[in-house]
Design a protein around this motif. Structure first.
Motif, PDB file in Angstrom:
ATOM      1  N   ASN A   6       0.853  -1.234  -0.044  1.00  0.00           N
ATOM      2  CA  ASN A   6      -0.096  -0.031  -0.100  1.00  0.00           C
ATOM      3  C   ASN A   6       0.927   1.157  -0.059  1.00  0.00           C
ATOM      4  O   ASN A   6       0.573   2.182  -0.782  1.00  0.00           O
ATOM      5  CB  ASN A   6      -0.969  -0.169   1.256  1.00  0.00           C
ATOM      6  CG  ASN A   6      -2.048  -1.159   1.192  1.00  0.00           C
ATOM      7  OD1 ASN A   6      -2.210  -1.637  -0.045  1.00  0.00           O
ATOM      8  ND2 ASN A   6      -2.565  -1.706   2.280  1.00  0.00           N
ATOM      9  N   ALA A   7       1.848   1.474   0.869  1.00  0.00           N
ATOM     10  CA  ALA A   7       2.755   2.313   0.735  1.00  0.00           C
ATOM     11  C   ALA A   7       3.611   2.681  -0.406  1.00  0.00           C
ATOM     12  O   ALA A   7       3.704   3.870  -0.912  1.00  0.00           O
ATOM     13  CB  ALA A   7       4.016   2.232   2.066  1.00  0.00           C
ATOM     14  N   VAL A 108      -3.302  12.036  -1.280  1.00  0.00           N
ATOM     15  CA  VAL A 108      -2.291  11.351  -0.842  1.00  0.00           C
ATOM     16  C   VAL A 108      -2.220  11.301   0.729  1.00  0.00           C
ATOM     17  O   VAL A 108      -2.048  10.550   1.546  1.00  0.00           O
ATOM     18  CB  VAL A 108      -0.728  11.870  -1.387  1.00  0.00           C
ATOM     19  CG1 VAL A 108       0.245  11.508  -0.382  1.00  0.00           C
ATOM     20  CG2 VAL A 108      -0.888  11.156  -3.004  1.00  0.00           C
ATOM     21  N   ALA A 109      -2.761  12.893   1.189  1.00  0.00           N
ATOM     22  CA  ALA A 109      -2.643  12.915   2.585  1.00  0.00           C
ATOM     23  C   ALA A 109      -3.699  11.922   3.407  1.00  0.00           C
ATOM     24  O   ALA A 109      -3.526  11.234   4.406  1.00  0.00           O
ATOM     25  CB  ALA A 109      -3.108  14.401   2.873  1.00  0.00           C
ATOM     26  N   GLU A 110      -4.855  11.812   2.674  1.00  0.00           N
ATOM     27  CA  GLU A 110      -5.900  10.737   3.301  1.00  0.00           C
ATOM     28  C   GLU A 110      -5.407   9.395   3.180  1.00  0.00           C
ATOM     29  O   GLU A 110      -5.814   8.564   4.126  1.00  0.00           O
ATOM     30  CB  GLU A 110      -7.118  10.856   2.303  1.00  0.00           C
ATOM     31  CG  GLU A 110      -7.894  12.058   2.624  1.00  0.00           C
ATOM     32  CD  GLU A 110      -8.292  12.544   3.742  1.00  0.00           C
ATOM     33  OE1 GLU A 110      -8.823  11.804   4.520  1.00  0.00           O
ATOM     34  OE2 GLU A 110      -7.846  13.702   4.168  1.00  0.00           O
ATOM     35  N   MET A 111      -4.429   9.000   2.334  1.00  0.00           N
ATOM     36  CA  MET A 111      -3.903   7.591   2.261  1.00  0.00           C
ATOM     37  C   MET A 111      -2.760   7.220   2.908  1.00  0.00           C
ATOM     38  O   MET A 111      -2.252   6.399   3.222  1.00  0.00           O
ATOM     39  CB  MET A 111      -3.828   7.298   0.809  1.00  0.00           C
ATOM     40  CG  MET A 111      -5.201   7.080  -0.030  1.00  0.00           C
ATOM     41  SD  MET A 111      -5.179   6.102  -1.436  1.00  0.00           S
ATOM     42  CE  MET A 111      -4.177   7.627  -2.477  1.00  0.00           C
ATOM     43  N   CYS A 115      -3.955   2.508   8.495  1.00  0.00           N
ATOM     44  CA  CYS A 115      -3.402   1.286   8.565  1.00  0.00           C
ATOM     45  C   CYS A 115      -3.841   0.478   7.474  1.00  0.00           C
ATOM     46  O   CYS A 115      -4.863   0.805   6.436  1.00  0.00           O
ATOM     47  CB  CYS A 115      -3.944   0.599   9.733  1.00  0.00           C
ATOM     48  SG  CYS A 115      -5.808   0.460   9.745  1.00  0.00           S
ATOM     49  N   ASP A 116      -3.404  -0.490   7.114  1.00  0.00           N
ATOM     50  CA  ASP A 116      -3.578  -1.594   5.931  1.00  0.00           C
ATOM     51  C   ASP A 116      -5.167  -1.999   5.868  1.00  0.00           C
ATOM     52  O   ASP A 116      -5.679  -1.843   4.719  1.00  0.00           O
ATOM     53  CB  ASP A 116      -2.651  -2.708   5.745  1.00  0.00           C
ATOM     54  CG  ASP A 116      -1.282  -2.545   5.232  1.00  0.00           C
ATOM     55  OD1 ASP A 116      -1.303  -1.335   4.582  1.00  0.00           O
ATOM     56  OD2 ASP A 116      -0.679  -3.338   5.196  1.00  0.00           O
ATOM     57  N   GLU A 117      -5.467  -2.188   6.919  1.00  0.00           N
ATOM     58  CA  GLU A 117      -6.919  -2.442   7.039  1.00  0.00           C
ATOM     59  C   GLU A 117      -7.768  -1.316   6.576  1.00  0.00           C
ATOM     60  O   GLU A 117      -8.854  -1.542   5.540  1.00  0.00           O
ATOM     61  CB  GLU A 117      -7.258  -2.744   8.506  1.00  0.00           C
ATOM     62  CG  GLU A 117      -8.789  -3.269   8.870  1.00  0.00           C
ATOM     63  CD  GLU A 117      -9.211  -3.567  10.137  1.00  0.00           C
ATOM     64  OE1 GLU A 117     -10.451  -3.403  10.300  1.00  0.00           O
ATOM     65  OE2 GLU A 117      -8.137  -3.821  11.097  1.00  0.00           O
ATOM     66  N   ASP A 118      -7.718  -0.146   6.958  1.00  0.00           N
ATOM     67  CA  ASP A 118      -8.451   1.074   6.367  1.00  0.00           C
ATOM     68  C   ASP A 118      -8.004   1.138   4.900  1.00  0.00           C
ATOM     69  O   ASP A 118      -8.980   1.738   4.180  1.00  0.00           O
ATOM     70  CB  ASP A 118      -7.964   2.398   7.047  1.00  0.00           C
ATOM     71  CG  ASP A 118      -8.795   2.217   8.552  1.00  0.00           C
ATOM     72  OD1 ASP A 118      -9.905   1.456   8.794  1.00  0.00           O
ATOM     73  OD2 ASP A 118      -8.487   3.040   9.326  1.00  0.00           O
ATOM     74  N   PHE A 119      -6.668   1.013   4.296  1.00  0.00           N
ATOM     75  CA  PHE A 119      -6.672   1.333   3.142  1.00  0.00           C
ATOM     76  C   PHE A 119      -7.265   0.145   2.195  1.00  0.00           C
ATOM     77  O   PHE A 119      -7.567   0.440   1.037  1.00  0.00           O
ATOM     78  CB  PHE A 119      -4.920   1.016   2.865  1.00  0.00           C
ATOM     79  CG  PHE A 119      -4.418   1.518   1.733  1.00  0.00           C
ATOM     80  CD1 PHE A 119      -4.059   2.756   1.464  1.00  0.00           C
ATOM     81  CD2 PHE A 119      -4.176   0.861   0.490  1.00  0.00           C
ATOM     82  CE1 PHE A 119      -3.519   3.381   0.270  1.00  0.00           C
ATOM     83  CE2 PHE A 119      -3.546   1.219  -0.641  1.00  0.00           C
ATOM     84  CZ  PHE A 119      -3.404   2.330  -0.784  1.00  0.00           C
ATOM     85  N   SER A 132     -12.257   1.567  -2.667  1.00  0.00           N
ATOM     86  CA  SER A 132     -11.497   1.349  -1.827  1.00  0.00           C
ATOM     87  C   SER A 132     -10.261   2.437  -1.916  1.00  0.00           C
ATOM     88  O   SER A 132     -10.048   2.616  -3.109  1.00  0.00           O
ATOM     89  CB  SER A 132     -10.827  -0.016  -1.234  1.00  0.00           C
ATOM     90  OG  SER A 132     -10.176  -0.572  -2.496  1.00  0.00           O
ATOM     91  N   CYS A 133      -9.415   2.543  -1.190  1.00  0.00           N
ATOM     92  CA  CYS A 133      -8.058   3.488  -1.511  1.00  0.00           C
ATOM     93  C   CYS A 133      -7.181   2.479  -2.465  1.00  0.00           C
ATOM     94  O   CYS A 133      -6.807   2.975  -3.596  1.00  0.00           O
ATOM     95  CB  CYS A 133      -7.245   3.706  -0.005  1.00  0.00           C
ATOM     96  SG  CYS A 133      -7.908   5.028   0.981  1.00  0.00           S
ATOM     97  N   ARG A 134      -7.265   1.323  -2.016  1.00  0.00           N
ATOM     98  CA  ARG A 134      -6.109   0.435  -2.836  1.00  0.00           C
ATOM     99  C   ARG A 134      -6.803   0.251  -4.245  1.00  0.00           C
ATOM    100  O   ARG A 134      -6.310   0.248  -5.290  1.00  0.00           O
ATOM    101  CB  ARG A 134      -5.986  -0.835  -2.099  1.00  0.00           C
ATOM    102  CG  ARG A 134      -4.988  -1.687  -3.025  1.00  0.00           C
ATOM    103  CD  ARG A 134      -4.592  -2.890  -2.021  1.00  0.00           C
ATOM    104  NE  ARG A 134      -3.543  -3.733  -2.800  1.00  0.00           N
ATOM    105  CZ  ARG A 134      -2.228  -3.704  -2.868  1.00  0.00           C
ATOM    106  NH1 ARG A 134      -1.650  -2.810  -2.303  1.00  0.00           N
ATOM    107  NH2 ARG A 134      -1.599  -4.536  -3.705  1.00  0.00           N
TER     108      ARG A 134
END
Length: 163
Positions: A6-7, A108-111, A115-119, A132-134
């Motif tokens: 994710n990062a 970008v700031a929101e992501m 945590c990976d779970e939220d991502f 989803s972000c991802r």
């Protein structure tokens, strides 16, 4: 090749900001001329990208942040893009760059620092599909790459023509 973390996805999405900022010193004619016959100009391309970032920030990322339902929908791309191109005629190159940096930076700031779970967490969008972000990055990074390649080829071709 292992799937990107994710990062890594966020870093790749963010990397377009310094790239765009590096183009600010280009001659204005390079920004205004079509990159090829029948294609958009650099300024129109950037408006197109900025307007998508703005749309997804306002209708998805900001909503998630505020705990509200995601309202992003699958739009008519042709109409949306045509409006972005019209908008390009009303702003300066500097303003488009500023707006691109703003909206890309907000996303970008929101992501960043979630945590990976939220991502990975999915939300229903305005059409009842998942967001989803991802998923957003996996959809938009190829779009970024496509346009960056067009931009680089155009800038390269102009540098060759000038010398």
């Amino acid at each position: 090749m292992a799937p990107k973390t994710n990062a890594q996805l966020v870093a790749e999405f963010h990397s377009f900001i310094p790239y765009v900022q590096s183009l600010e010193t280009l001659d204005v004619t390079l920004w205004e001329n079509p990159i090829r016959d029948g294609k958009w100009s650099l300024k129109e391309l950037l408006c197109h990208m900025m307007r998508w970032d703005q749309y997804f920030y306002e209708e998805a990322f900001a909503k998630v942040k505020e705990g509200q339902p995601v309202t992003a929908k699958h739009l008519n791309f042709s109409e949306f893009n045509a409006r972005a191109i019209e908008y390009a005629q009303t702003v300066t190159v500097q303003e488009v760059i500023r707006q691109f940096v703003l909206y890309r930076g907000l996303i970008v700031a929101e992501m960043t620092d979630i945590c990976d779970e939220d991502f990975m967490r999915t939300y229903k969008d305005g059409d009842g599909k998942t967001f989803s972000c991802r998923g957003h990055l996996r959809g938009f990074l190829p779009h970024d790459k496509h346009h960056k390649k067009q931009m680089e080829q155009y800038i390269q071709s102009q540098a060759v023509t000038k010398s």
